[in-house]
Design an enzyme around this catalytic site. Structure first.
Site, mmCIF file in Angstrom:
data_model
loop_
_atom_site.group_PDB
_atom_site.id
_atom_site.type_symbol
_atom_site.label_atom_id
_atom_site.label_comp_id
_atom_site.label_asym_id
_atom_site.label_seq_id
_atom_site.Cartn_x
_atom_site.Cartn_y
_atom_site.Cartn_z
ATOM 1 N N LYS A 191 -15.632 1.238 -7.865
ATOM 2 C CA LYS A 191 -15.275 2.332 -8.781
ATOM 3 C C LYS A 191 -16.183 2.315 -10.006
ATOM 4 C CE LYS A 191 -11.145 1.993 -10.535
ATOM 5 N NZ LYS A 191 -11.294 1.829 -12.001
ATOM 6 N N HIS A 193 0.857 -1.189 0.000
ATOM 7 C CA HIS A 193 0.000 0.000 0.000
ATOM 8 C C HIS A 193 0.891 1.237 0.000
ATOM 9 C CE1 HIS A 193 -2.896 3.031 1.293
ATOM 10 N NE2 HIS A 193 -3.838 2.179 0.974
#
Length: 919
Positions: free
Chosen positions: A579, A138
């Protein structure tokens, strides 16, 4: 907030303030204090956001740096205090004999008892049980080991402080408290003078080391312990027939996830697998060294088994002082063999000394396990159960849990890339001129012919391929070498992202066959790797069951599944589906896909294992893991669940042994409960599903109208969030987009969600829900009836409850007054004001509809602990956001100096720390 926690936060904040004054000067300290007090006034409603903007008006980048660092450290210390407080509250509840809380194994055992679950059902679940937290990289989780070490020491000192404060005071209490404060001040001073983030862009190797750090911090100890405890408990409760297999089996993507990341290569696969093996082998050596010291039992005091004596004689430890200590001699030999194994698999540089060279390396983890079990059996035969149940039992569980591989490294690539590689290989091998242009039926014919044939596609010694193909082939070649060296558990999964057809699933099987991970045998191939389709768009989720149904009609693939224990693993993508279609539509598409997969597997007699690609945020499938697993449809868990863990979520969950234990327990508890109990109280399933489907369509329409159809949205998003800066600064090893394009479709999910969380809109976690609920409810008498229906679903259905609760959690961290500051960065004022107005209106409508359905007055009424947590960290967030906006403004006007860039990174990491689930 309890007095203890408030006292701790003030205590740590006071020391940090004094360190700042000492190290940076009074002027910086006073500016920090002014910002802090102003932020508290804003939080209490006694001041407007503009008052904080005024505090930082005209601040130079040089002056902004210590302010950003100060509030990042405030957040770090507040997290530390909160975690310690939560841990102590749990300990107090246990001491008081309170009912075990949900998400603990003690609570699960009670529920299994109350549910009259039989031994046969438990045994059936455990035969294929697998709970796999899979660590992924990340971009904002770049904290250095020094920072972790400082946190660990401060936590230790705070525990000492609490113990003194709780005990009866003595003449020395105050002097001891003063000494503890001095130690904490020293650690905070070191922390202040340590760079919180790396200067250079992290390499994949850096991210691999960050992932391995959590094993050293907690997972090496806690995974074996929880596996041992679960096995022992289940045996005691349900009898000897319950299979004793490790339940928790960790995984990793770091170094093997090459989807859109050109920096993942054969070298990173080699590094990830080698370092994982080295980490676990050195752990075994340390544990054996300790055992050798502990097991001083003399054979003059008790009897040992002949097998133990044989092991002792092979230990090459004939010093006179150990002649009557067979356990020490046996363990010495086992340690020698593990060191010899380390030297053989990793290299002699990985082992100090030469004494181990007389020993033969272990051929497999099973051989090592047999020696450990020989020691265990001898101890138990001589009634030394207490000794066997200590360090040795944890070591045995570790060997069963980790083998020589530590974790399983997944390979992941997108279907388009696999197709490109095979197109080149097939053309070079004269199989077909342009595979990419073939129809689905023609592709299938080519693939099945190749999978049946033992003939290699790549001529021996050939290296004349394009750079991209060569890189992909190198990854598979290295994965095959790692499996030969460390065993089949090292690389057991190959994931195809954006899978949308039968051939998408078969294509990587050809590459696996090429490098020996699958062996051709007509229609009966053999292999050690699961081929896992990842369904991640709304369209692919809807089509997923149909794709698998067609796939299973192919004898070759069906037979391959049978020799892989008849288990079909499917990965579900929370990030891209969100998304693509927004929060509610994605959640329902995922649930509906699971319903279809469960029914398909049931009718086909195939076992289903789901891999949930969840991010840290609600917008990427985040939220409490326990609730998320229980919210799955009946039959979707079946004792197995794999789940991605990443970013700040990893450090929050696995940064210390106590939180690691708690979070691993939550995963195991939820998996057992979802597999063995009926957690849903729905009475009319079809009506509930119809309602969700209707709300989903309304939500998708609202979301699409903004994200995919509004011509100004892309400009609003790219200019009102730090997306540009995420792409241009050294944040994470992976590019922020799959392609060089400005479309939402090609943007990676992490920067999409990270950008919205930094600007405090949190749009992926709620947008579209308010409009959908309002429109579905309607007006008049219908509205009354439909509100009642939704209220009933919220009370009786974990899925709907989880969707609403997670949404409320993320909305509570949004702050639209700050979002307005970010919107002011957009040059086109018409776009800025129009899109902001849509977002603002939808946010408050969604909040209103949430309160109507739940009967709450505010978002977190049902979760007072989280509400207080959000309130506590709110004032530390505001200055970081305001400084970030100012630095972004400078950066975009051309001041891309190191100081400005560094401040943007500092604020991003500080906000991620404070929010605890940023992307």
């Amino acid at each position: 907030m309890t007095d203890f926690l408030r006292d701790d936060i003030r205590f740590l904040g006071r020391i940090l303030g004094e360190v700042i004054a000492e190290q940076e000067g009074q002027e910086v300290y006073e500016l920090v204090e002014q910002a802090r007090l102003t932020s508290f006034d804003i939080a209490k409603g006694n001041a407007e956001m503009d008052s904080l903007v005024q505090v930082f008006d005209g601040i130079t980048p040089a002056k902004a740096t210590p302010i950003a660092r100060a509030f990042s450290h405030f957040a770090l210390l507040a997290n530390l205090a909160e975690d310690l407080h939560d841990e102590e509250l749990r300990e107090q509840a246990l001491d008081a004999g309170d009912t075990p809380p949900d998400s603990t194994l003690d609570a699960t055992w009670l529920k299994l008892n109350e549910g009259n679950v039989g031994a046969e059902a438990v045994a059936d679940v455990l035969r294929n049980a697998e709970v796999a937290p899979v660590l992924t990289a990340h971009p904002t989780e770049t904290r250095r080991r020094t920072v972790f070490d400082a946190q660990k020491w401060i936590t230790t000192h705070m525990r000492e402080r609490h113990a003194l404060q709780s005990a009866e005071p003595t003449a020395r209490t105050q002097s001891k408290l003063d000494e503890i404060e001095k130690n904490i001040r020293r650690r905070i001073t070191i922390l202040w003078q340590t760079a919180l983030i790396r200067v250079a862009r992290p390499r994949i190797e850096d991210e691999i080391e960050v992932g391995l750090r959590y094993y050293k911090l907690s997972l090496l100890e806690e995974i074996p312990r929880i596996n041992r405890d679960v096995a022992v408990e289940l045996r005691e409760r349900f009898g000897e027939d319950v299979p004793l297999k490790p339940v928790v089996k960790p995984g990793s993507w770091i170094g093997g996830d090459h989807d859109g990341n050109p920096y993942v290569t054969a070298g990173t696969v080699e590094y990830s697998t080698r370092r994982a093996a080295e980490t676990v082998l050195k752990y075994y050596a340390r544990q054996l060294h300790s055992l050798e010291h502990e097991l001083s039992l003399s054979d003059r005091m008790n009897e040992v088994t002949p097998q133990l004596l044989e092991l002792a004689d092979a230990g090459h430890n004939d010093v006179p002082s150990r002649v009557d200590e067979p356990y020490r001699r046996a363990v010495h030999g086992v340690r020698g063999r593990i060191l010899a194994t380390t030297a053989e698999l990793i290299g002699e540089d990985a082992v100090e000394g030469v004494w181990f060279k007389v020993f033969t390396p272990y051929a497999s983890p099973e051989e090592f396990l047999n020696d450990a079990l020989t020691i265990d059996h001898s101890l138990r035969e001589s009634n030394d159960v207490l000794i066997a149940d200590d360090r040795l039992s944890v070591l045995i569980s570790a060997i069963e849990s980790f083998g020589f591989n530590l974790y399983s490294l997944d390979l992941r690539q997108n279907s388009e890339s696999y197709e490109d590689v095979l197109t080149e290989l097939f053309e070079r091998a004269q199989v077909t001129a342009n595979y990419r242009e073939l129809s689905e039926e023609e592709k299938l014919e080519v693939l099945l012919k190749e999978l049946r044939s033992p003939r290699p596609l790549i001529p021996h010694g050939s290296d004349e391929y394009s750079e991209v193909t060569d890189r992909e082939l190198g990854i598979f070649r290295t994965a095959s070498e790692a499996v030969k060296k460390f065993g089949p558990r090292m690389v057991p999964h190959c994931i195809i992202s954006m899978a949308s057809s039968v051939t998408d699933v078969l294509e990587p099987m050809v590459l696996l066959k090429e490098f020996g991970l699958i062996a051709a045998n007509g229609d009966n191939p053999r292999g050690t790797v699961d081929v896992i389709p990842l369904f991640e768009t709304i369209e692919d989720l809807r089509a997923g069951a149909g794709i698998l149904g067609e796939l299973w009609k192919i004898d070759l693939y069906r037979n391959y599944l049978l020799q892989r224990d008849n288990v079909q693993e499917v990965m579900l993508g929370y990030s891209d589906s969100n998304k693509d279609g927004g929060y509610f539509s994605a959640n329902w598409a995922l649930y509906d896909a699971e319903l279809q997969l469960v029914e398909l597997c049931r009718s086909a007699g195939v076992k289903l294992r789901l891999f949930h690609g969840r991010g840290g945020t609600v917008g990427r499938g985040g939220g409490p893991s326990y609730d998320a697993i229980l919210a799955q449809p009946k039959g979707a868990v079946q004792g197995s669940v794999r789940i991605t863990e990443q970013g700040e979520i990893i450090s929050a969950k696995y940064g210390n042994p106590e939180t690691a234990r708690r979070n691993l327990e939550a995963l195991v508890s939820a998996t057992l409960e979802a597999s063995l109990l009926d957690v849903s109280e729905l009475t009319d399933h079809q009506r509930a599903y119809d309602i969700m489907s209707e709300i989903s369509e309304l939500s998708l329409k609202k979301y699409t109208s903004l994200v995919h159809e509004d011509q100004g949205f892309i400009d609003y998003f790219t200019q009102s969030t730090p997306l540009q800066e995420i792409g241009s600064l050294n944040i994470g090893s992976r590019p922020s987009s799959r392609k060089q394009t400005s479309s939402v479709e090609d943007l990676r999910a992490i920067p999409w969600v990270l950008s919205w969380s930094q600007s405090r809109v949190m749009l992926p976690g709620w947008f579209g829900v308010g409009t959908a609920l309002e429109q579905w409810i309607g007006e008049g008498e219908q509205a009354t009836q439909r509100i009642a229906e939704l209220q009933t679903l919220n009370e009786s259905w974990p899925f709907f409850t989880s969707v609403l609760d997670n949404m409320a959690q993320v909305m509570s961290k949004a702050e639209l007054r700050l979002a307005k500051l970010y919107a002011d960065l957009i040059p086109d004022r018409e776009v800025a004001e129009r899109v902001y107005s849509v977002i603002h209106e939808e946010y408050f409508l969604t909040k209103k509809m949430f309160c109507v359905i739940t009967g709450s007055d505010d978002l977190l009424d049902d979760n007072p602990l989280l509400a207080r947590s959000v309130q506590r960290r709110y004032p530390y967030l505001l200055p970081l956001n305001v400084i970030q906006v100012e630095m972004m403004r400078r950066y975009r006007k051309g001041d891309q100096s190191e100081q400005v860039s560094r401040n943007i990174q500092l604020t991003m990491n500080g906000l991620s720390t404070a929010l605890r689930n940023s992307g």
